[in-house]
Design a protein around this motif. Structure first.
Motif, PDB file in Angstrom:
ATOM      1  N   LEU A 264       0.827  -1.207   0.000  1.00 39.48           N
ATOM      2  CA  LEU A 264       0.000   0.000   0.000  1.00 39.48           C
ATOM      3  C   LEU A 264       0.859   1.255   0.000  1.00 39.48           C
ATOM      4  O   LEU A 264       0.341   2.366  -0.033  1.00 39.48           O
ATOM      5  N   ASP A 265       2.194   1.092   0.066  1.00 35.89           N
ATOM      6  CA  ASP A 265       3.060   2.289   0.060  1.00 35.89           C
ATOM      7  C   ASP A 265       3.662   2.531  -1.322  1.00 35.89           C
ATOM      8  O   ASP A 265       3.340   3.508  -1.976  1.00 35.89           O
ATOM      9  N   VAL A 266       4.533   1.620  -1.759  1.00 36.61           N
ATOM     10  CA  VAL A 266       5.086   1.747  -3.119  1.00 36.61           C
ATOM     11  C   VAL A 266       5.040   0.368  -3.787  1.00 36.61           C
ATOM     12  O   VAL A 266       5.125  -0.656  -3.112  1.00 36.61           O
ATOM     13  N   PRO A 267       4.907   0.345  -5.100  1.00 40.75           N
ATOM     14  CA  PRO A 267       4.875  -0.957  -5.776  1.00 40.75           C
ATOM     15  C   PRO A 267       6.231  -1.649  -5.756  1.00 40.75           C
ATOM     16  O   PRO A 267       7.258  -0.996  -5.534  1.00 40.75           O
ATOM     17  N   VAL A 268       6.232  -2.961  -5.988  1.00 35.27           N
ATOM     18  CA  VAL A 268       7.505  -3.672  -6.115  1.00 35.27           C
ATOM     19  C   VAL A 268       8.279  -3.110  -7.303  1.00 35.27           C
ATOM     20  O   VAL A 268       7.696  -2.638  -8.272  1.00 35.27           O
ATOM     21  N   ASP A 269       9.599  -3.151  -7.199  1.00 27.41           N
ATOM     22  CA  ASP A 269      10.460  -2.673  -8.290  1.00 27.41           C
ATOM     23  C   ASP A 269      11.248  -3.857  -8.863  1.00 27.41           C
ATOM     24  O   ASP A 269      11.035  -5.006  -8.447  1.00 27.41           O
ATOM     25  N   ASP A 270      12.164  -3.573  -9.777  1.00 24.89           N
ATOM     26  CA  ASP A 270      12.913  -4.658 -10.437  1.00 24.89           C
ATOM     27  C   ASP A 270      13.660  -5.525  -9.427  1.00 24.89           C
ATOM     28  O   ASP A 270      13.769  -6.735  -9.602  1.00 24.89           O
ATOM     29  N   ARG A 271      14.163  -4.887  -8.385  1.00 27.07           N
ATOM     30  CA  ARG A 271      14.910  -5.644  -7.370  1.00 27.07           C
ATOM     31  C   ARG A 271      14.012  -6.699  -6.705  1.00 27.07           C
ATOM     32  O   ARG A 271      14.390  -7.870  -6.601  1.00 27.07           O
ATOM     33  N   LEU A 272      12.842  -6.280  -6.262  1.00 29.44           N
ATOM     34  CA  LEU A 272      11.946  -7.238  -5.603  1.00 29.44           C
ATOM     35  C   LEU A 272      11.406  -8.272  -6.588  1.00 29.44           C
ATOM     36  O   LEU A 272      11.254  -9.452  -6.244  1.00 29.44           O
ATOM     37  N   ILE A 273      11.118  -7.829  -7.809  1.00 30.85           N
ATOM     38  CA  ILE A 273      10.610  -8.778  -8.818  1.00 30.85           C
ATOM     39  C   ILE A 273      11.640  -9.888  -9.033  1.00 30.85           C
ATOM     40  O   ILE A 273      11.297 -11.076  -9.057  1.00 30.85           O
ATOM     41  N   ALA A 274      12.907  -9.491  -9.138  1.00 36.31           N
ATOM     42  CA  ALA A 274      13.977 -10.487  -9.335  1.00 36.31           C
ATOM     43  C   ALA A 274      14.051 -11.433  -8.142  1.00 36.31           C
ATOM     44  O   ALA A 274      14.278 -12.641  -8.296  1.00 36.31           O
ATOM     45  N   ARG A 302      -1.026   6.027   2.194  1.00 38.49           N
ATOM     46  CA  ARG A 302      -1.290   4.710   1.616  1.00 38.49           C
ATOM     47  C   ARG A 302      -2.333   4.875   0.521  1.00 38.49           C
ATOM     48  O   ARG A 302      -3.216   5.720   0.628  1.00 38.49           O
ATOM     49  N   SER A 303      -2.212   4.053  -0.506  1.00 40.78           N
ATOM     50  CA  SER A 303      -3.226   4.100  -1.550  1.00 40.78           C
ATOM     51  C   SER A 303      -3.328   2.753  -2.246  1.00 40.78           C
ATOM     52  O   SER A 303      -2.467   1.878  -2.093  1.00 40.78           O
ATOM     53  N   PHE A 304      -4.420   2.598  -3.012  1.00 32.97           N
ATOM     54  CA  PHE A 304      -4.666   1.349  -3.704  1.00 32.97           C
ATOM     55  C   PHE A 304      -3.770   1.210  -4.933  1.00 32.97           C
ATOM     56  O   PHE A 304      -3.407   0.091  -5.321  1.00 32.97           O
ATOM     57  N   ALA A 305      -3.386   2.338  -5.516  1.00 29.26           N
ATOM     58  CA  ALA A 305      -2.618   2.285  -6.771  1.00 29.26           C
ATOM     59  C   ALA A 305      -1.350   1.420  -6.671  1.00 29.26           C
ATOM     60  O   ALA A 305      -1.107   0.594  -7.551  1.00 29.26           O
ATOM     61  N   PRO A 306      -0.518   1.581  -5.611  1.00 29.36           N
ATOM     62  CA  PRO A 306       0.665   0.717  -5.532  1.00 29.36           C
ATOM     63  C   PRO A 306       0.301  -0.766  -5.404  1.00 29.36           C
ATOM     64  O   PRO A 306       1.026  -1.628  -5.929  1.00 29.36           O
ATOM     65  N   ALA A 307      -0.792  -1.060  -4.712  1.00 22.60           N
ATOM     66  CA  ALA A 307      -1.191  -2.463  -4.501  1.00 22.60           C
ATOM     67  C   ALA A 307      -1.502  -3.140  -5.839  1.00 22.60           C
ATOM     68  O   ALA A 307      -1.037  -4.257  -6.106  1.00 22.60           O
ATOM     69  N   ILE A 308      -2.243  -2.462  -6.689  1.00 22.01           N
ATOM     70  CA  ILE A 308      -2.606  -3.085  -7.961  1.00 22.01           C
ATOM     71  C   ILE A 308      -1.420  -3.029  -8.932  1.00 22.01           C
ATOM     72  O   ILE A 308      -1.228  -3.946  -9.739  1.00 22.01           O
ATOM     73  N   GLU A 309      -0.588  -2.000  -8.804  1.00 20.53           N
ATOM     74  CA  GLU A 309       0.599  -1.913  -9.667  1.00 20.53           C
ATOM     75  C   GLU A 309       1.583  -3.052  -9.342  1.00 20.53           C
ATOM     76  O   GLU A 309       2.213  -3.615 -10.246  1.00 20.53           O
TER      77      GLU A 309
END
Ligand SMILES: *[C@@H]1O[C@H](CO)[C@@H](O)[C@H](O)[C@H]1NC(C)=O
Ligand SMILES: *[C@@H]1O[C@H](CO)[C@@H](O)[C@H](O)[C@H]1NC(C)=O
Ligand SMILES: [Zn+2]
Length: 417
Positions: A264-274, A302-309
């Motif tokens: 709910l804070d920031v979306p996962v990035d390339d590091r977490l995806i890897a 907090r927002s929904f946008a990072p969760a769905i992203e």
């Protein structure tokens, strides 16, 4: 004695951010918190085993569905005949003249749906799950092994996998909401971990539930890592609860099998995806709950946008994602989520996040069955459990069709309420 319904599910996201305004101090940090007595709830659940929700087909009379499109958990097949033979899916050639034949032209048969994250406390919750086609669900928190056991083995209703008690440390927000009779289960240091895991396994846990914490106080990285190691040694998976980037990172470093909820804070990035890919960790985003929290509580920053992203990015990268709702009817939960109907909301959410309808359906059938090691369900094939959902139309084209339910079978028992 405290109101049980208000108490059971302190494990939701209410206090994940340690925000007073959300009512995290409700229980006064443990002061004066009364012991909970689960006895009457357990007795009611056990008594409900004598209720029936439908008659299984008799041993010499099968149910034969003809002209039915079949989504088998992986792909869609052209119209065909499917036979329900007792509690199993039978061979179409074994259909006989005196069987019950139902022409399902224009309809689609699916494996019963699997909700990977629910919080039932009474049999009425199982009834609602079943009504909406959820034939298997994972009970995501177990405050009392007897209570969890009392929700199992209800013929004709949703069958449950059961989580452990939550692994969390005394300084976490979750710990502050644990009643006194259960505080001995808090993890003070790594030396307690082997006995905690052994106890949970002996009490019937199918998987171990760990509360991720960062940036809030909670289990250290080392404690999380050792919890995962001890769980794996005992042959159990770890489901790690979190809704922040930093706690997902710690869960991945620890080697958790499943991360539940989404950021709910920031979306996962390339590091977490890897890291998801490297650790073969999967996500159960419970977007329905994430959306309700944002809509109903609007926590700061907090927002929904990072969760769905997060879901969009992980799906695009090929990380397995499964359907879970966080269904609960708890007075103190940050938001309530209806049992049963919410799985259809979650399917919609996954489609919104870029899933095709068929990918969303796989995430609610064959994929969770495989990830939870359930070899007898999640797909439509001979000899599998007859956990089935018959709907009008074709949900692999339009996911909304999954809501248009004609009939649900659990272990061959047609649901009748
Ligand atoms: C770990 O915590 C338990 C419970 O508080 C305590 O009894 C024990 O002494 C601690 N062990 C270590 C090594 O700190
Ligand atoms: C929200 O985030 C901003 C920027 O990071 C920060 O300055 C502020 O204190 C945060 N507000 C709350 C209530 O956490
Ligand atoms: Zn939950």
């Amino acid at each position: 004695m405290m109101d049980l319904r208000g108490l059971l599910f302190f494990l939701t996201l209410l206090c994940s951010f340690g925000n007073k305004a959300w009512g995290c101090e409700f229980h006064g940090g443990g002061n004066g918190l009364a012991a909970i007595d689960f006895t009457s709830l357990i007795n009611d659940n056990i008594a409900a085993r004598s209720l029936t929700y439908g008659e299984p087909s008799s041993s010499n009379k099968r149910t034969v569905l003809t002209n039915v499109r079949v989504f088998d958990g992986h792909v869609l097949h052209s119209p065909r005949t499917v036979v329900i033979d007792g509690d199993r899916i039978g061979h179409p050639d074994h259909a006989q003249a005196h069987d019950d034949v139902f022409d399902a032209k224009g309809m689609t048969l699916l494996p019963g749906l699997i909700d990977a994250h629910v919080h039932p406390d009474s049999v009425s919750h199982l009834v609602e799950l079943t009504r909406f086609g959820v034939t298997t669900a994972a009970n995501a928190f177990c405050p009392d092994p007897k209570l969890c056991a009392s929700l199992r083995d209800h013929p004709g209703l949703t069958s449950l996998l059961t989580a452990s008690f939550i692994a969390t440390s005394p300084d976490s927000a979750h710990a502050k909401m644990i009643p006194p009779q259960l505080t001995s289960l808090l993890i003070h240091n790594t030396s307690q971990i082997p006995s905690f895991i052994a106890q949970q396994v002996a009490d019937g846990a199918d998987f171990i539930k760990v509360i991720g914490s960062a940036p809030q106080p909670g289990l250290s990285q080392e404690e999380q890592t050792q919890l995962v190691r001890a769980s794996h040694k005992a042959g159990k998976q770890v489901v790690l609860h979190t809704s922040s980037y930093s706690a997902v990172l710690e869960g991945l470093v620890a080697g958790a099998d499943q991360i539940h909820h989404s950021t709910l804070d920031v979306p996962v990035d390339d590091r977490l995806i890897a890291m998801f890919k490297q650790e073969k960790t999967i996500l159960c985003p419970t977007l329905t709950m994430m959306r309700n929290i944002i809509d109903q509580i609007a926590p700061p920053n907090r927002s929904f946008a990072p969760a769905i992203e997060t879901v969009r990015r992980l799906h695009k990268a090929g990380v397995p994602i499964i359907v879970g709702t966080d269904s609960n009817m708890q007075a103190l939960a940050p938001a309530n989520v209806k049992f049963g109907s919410s799985i259809h909301d979650e399917l919609d959410n996954l489609v919104e996040a870029g899933f095709s309808p068929i990918e969303a359906l796989i995430a609610a059938t064959a994929l969770p069955a495989r990830l939870f090691g359930l070899k007898d369900r999640g797909v439509i094939r001979e000899e599998m459990r007859a956990d089935l959902l018959l709907v009008k139309g074709d949900p692999t084209e339009d996911i909304a069709a999954a809501r248009d339910i004609v009939r649900v079978w659990v272990g061959g028992v047609p649901f009748e309420s």
